[in-house]
Write a protein that holds these residues in place. Structure first.
Motif, mmCIF file in Angstrom:
data_model
loop_
_atom_site.group_PDB
_atom_site.id
_atom_site.type_symbol
_atom_site.label_atom_id
_atom_site.label_comp_id
_atom_site.label_asym_id
_atom_site.label_seq_id
_atom_site.Cartn_x
_atom_site.Cartn_y
_atom_site.Cartn_z
ATOM 1 N N PRO A 49 0.815 -1.220 0.000
ATOM 2 C CA PRO A 49 0.000 0.000 0.000
ATOM 3 C C PRO A 49 0.849 1.271 0.000
ATOM 4 N N SER A 50 0.354 2.282 -0.683
ATOM 5 C CA SER A 50 1.077 3.546 -0.739
ATOM 6 C C SER A 50 1.145 4.180 0.646
ATOM 7 N N GLU A 51 2.159 4.996 0.817
ATOM 8 C CA GLU A 51 2.412 5.696 2.073
ATOM 9 C C GLU A 51 2.652 4.749 3.246
ATOM 10 N N THR A 52 3.204 3.576 2.927
ATOM 11 C CA THR A 52 3.644 2.617 3.945
ATOM 12 C C THR A 52 5.057 2.187 3.562
ATOM 13 N N PRO A 53 5.775 1.554 4.465
ATOM 14 C CA PRO A 53 7.109 1.070 4.095
ATOM 15 C C PRO A 53 7.061 -0.087 3.090
ATOM 16 N N TYR A 54 5.868 -0.571 2.758
ATOM 17 C CA TYR A 54 5.698 -1.667 1.805
ATOM 18 C C TYR A 54 5.434 -1.165 0.388
ATOM 19 N N GLU A 55 5.302 0.153 0.234
ATOM 20 C CA GLU A 55 5.012 0.751 -1.062
ATOM 21 C C GLU A 55 6.102 0.373 -2.068
ATOM 22 N N GLU A 126 11.180 -8.135 17.967
ATOM 23 C CA GLU A 126 12.316 -7.361 17.469
ATOM 24 C C GLU A 126 11.822 -6.094 16.764
ATOM 25 N N LEU A 127 10.803 -6.253 15.917
ATOM 26 C CA LEU A 127 10.247 -5.090 15.222
ATOM 27 C C LEU A 127 9.583 -4.117 16.195
ATOM 28 N N VAL A 128 8.909 -4.647 17.190
ATOM 29 C CA VAL A 128 8.271 -3.790 18.198
ATOM 30 C C VAL A 128 9.322 -2.957 18.917
ATOM 31 N N GLN A 129 10.425 -3.593 19.274
ATOM 32 C CA GLN A 129 11.493 -2.885 19.979
ATOM 33 C C GLN A 129 12.095 -1.781 19.102
ATOM 34 N N ILE A 130 12.354 -2.107 17.840
ATOM 35 C CA ILE A 130 12.898 -1.102 16.926
ATOM 36 C C ILE A 130 11.914 0.061 16.782
ATOM 37 N N TYR A 131 10.640 -0.266 16.619
ATOM 38 C CA TYR A 131 9.612 0.773 16.467
ATOM 39 C C TYR A 131 9.541 1.658 17.711
ATOM 40 N N ASN A 132 9.547 1.036 18.877
ATOM 41 C CA ASN A 132 9.444 1.800 20.127
ATOM 42 C C ASN A 132 10.663 2.688 20.372
ATOM 43 N N GLU A 133 11.826 2.223 19.933
ATOM 44 C CA GLU A 133 13.048 3.000 20.135
ATOM 45 C C GLU A 133 13.192 4.141 19.127
ATOM 46 N N ASN A 134 12.789 3.870 17.872
ATOM 47 C CA ASN A 134 13.007 4.878 16.835
ATOM 48 C C ASN A 134 12.125 4.553 15.633
ATOM 49 N N GLU A 135 10.988 5.247 15.509
ATOM 50 C CA GLU A 135 10.051 4.975 14.414
ATOM 51 C C GLU A 135 10.700 5.156 13.048
ATOM 52 N N GLU A 136 11.519 6.159 12.897
ATOM 53 C CA GLU A 136 12.175 6.412 11.616
ATOM 54 C C GLU A 136 13.078 5.236 11.228
ATOM 55 N N LYS A 137 13.801 4.702 12.193
ATOM 56 C CA LYS A 137 14.662 3.544 11.948
ATOM 57 C C LYS A 137 13.813 2.330 11.551
ATOM 58 N N TYR A 138 12.673 2.148 12.231
ATOM 59 C CA TYR A 138 11.764 1.049 11.913
ATOM 60 C C TYR A 138 11.313 1.134 10.457
ATOM 61 N N PHE A 139 10.815 2.314 10.047
ATOM 62 C CA PHE A 139 10.318 2.467 8.679
ATOM 63 C C PHE A 139 11.428 2.263 7.655
ATOM 64 N N SER A 140 12.610 2.744 7.937
ATOM 65 C CA SER A 140 13.750 2.557 7.048
ATOM 66 C C SER A 140 14.101 1.071 6.931
ATOM 67 N N TYR A 141 14.111 0.369 8.050
ATOM 68 C CA TYR A 141 14.425 -1.060 8.096
ATOM 69 C C TYR A 141 13.429 -1.865 7.253
ATOM 70 N N VAL A 142 12.137 -1.571 7.417
ATOM 71 C CA VAL A 142 11.097 -2.285 6.681
ATOM 72 C C VAL A 142 11.162 -1.927 5.187
ATOM 73 N N GLU A 143 11.408 -0.658 4.870
ATOM 74 C CA GLU A 143 11.535 -0.253 3.470
ATOM 75 C C GLU A 143 12.696 -0.964 2.786
ATOM 76 N N GLU A 144 13.817 -1.096 3.475
ATOM 77 C CA GLU A 144 14.971 -1.802 2.898
ATOM 78 C C GLU A 144 14.636 -3.273 2.626
ATOM 79 N N ALA A 145 13.937 -3.902 3.562
ATOM 80 C CA ALA A 145 13.556 -5.299 3.373
ATOM 81 C C ALA A 145 12.574 -5.436 2.204
ATOM 82 N N THR A 146 11.661 -4.487 2.089
ATOM 83 C CA THR A 146 10.709 -4.519 0.969
ATOM 84 C C THR A 146 11.455 -4.390 -0.341
#
Length: 151
Positions: A49-55, A126-146
């Motif tokens: 979906p658009s405007e998600t790290p899966y875009e 692991e994803l919850v921890q990354i998200y809780n610590e730094n949302e920007e890092k979480y979105f970047s991490y998921v975007e890279e995996a996508t």
């Protein structure tokens, strides 16, 4: 009623997806493999979906026809990082029954889950921890995996 009595429902579901021309959903029957009947398992795909790290990603999903009428099991074949999806692609929260009765509806529910994870039901700590610590890092991490797995 066994799973093979649902043959008409499978054909109707695949035809409905094709006729609706949704740019983010597609489905097709899977070629037989070993002793597997094609009707038991078929494939679908969704666009992230658009405007998600899966875009920009295309995610393939295996859909298994269960023993009960109008009931399907969805499992990601494409690796995806999501708090409600296990490493082996299994959605870890229960899909509401109204979405299980139609393949297209189930895929729409999955797209909505990608847009809005159920953080309170997250199983990927692991994803919850990354998200809780730094949302920007979480979105970047998921975007890279996508970008790595879903292109």
């Amino acid at each position: 009623m066994n799973k093979y009595d649902n043959k008409g429902q499978v054909f109707r579901s695949i035809r409905k997806i094709a006729e609706n021309h949704r740019p983010n959903i597609f489905a097709f029957k899977r070629a037989p493999k070993d002793n597997c009947k094609w009707l038991q398992i078929f494939l679908a795909g969704i666009a992230g979906p658009s405007e998600t790290p899966y875009e920009g990603g295309i995610f393939y999903i295996s859909i298994s026809l269960l023993d009960t009428f109008y009931n399907y099991k969805f499992q990601f074949l494409t690796k995806i990082l999501h708090p409600n999806i296990s490493d082996d692609g299994i959605i870890q929260i229960e899909m509401p029954s109204r979405y299980k009765q139609d393949i297209e509806d189930g895929l729409i529910w999955i797209i909505e889950l990608l847009k809005k994870p159920k953080w309170e039901l997250a199983t990927n700590q692991e994803l919850v921890q990354i998200y809780n610590e730094n949302e920007e890092k979480y979105f970047s991490y998921v975007e890279e995996a996508t970008a790595m797995y879903a292109i």
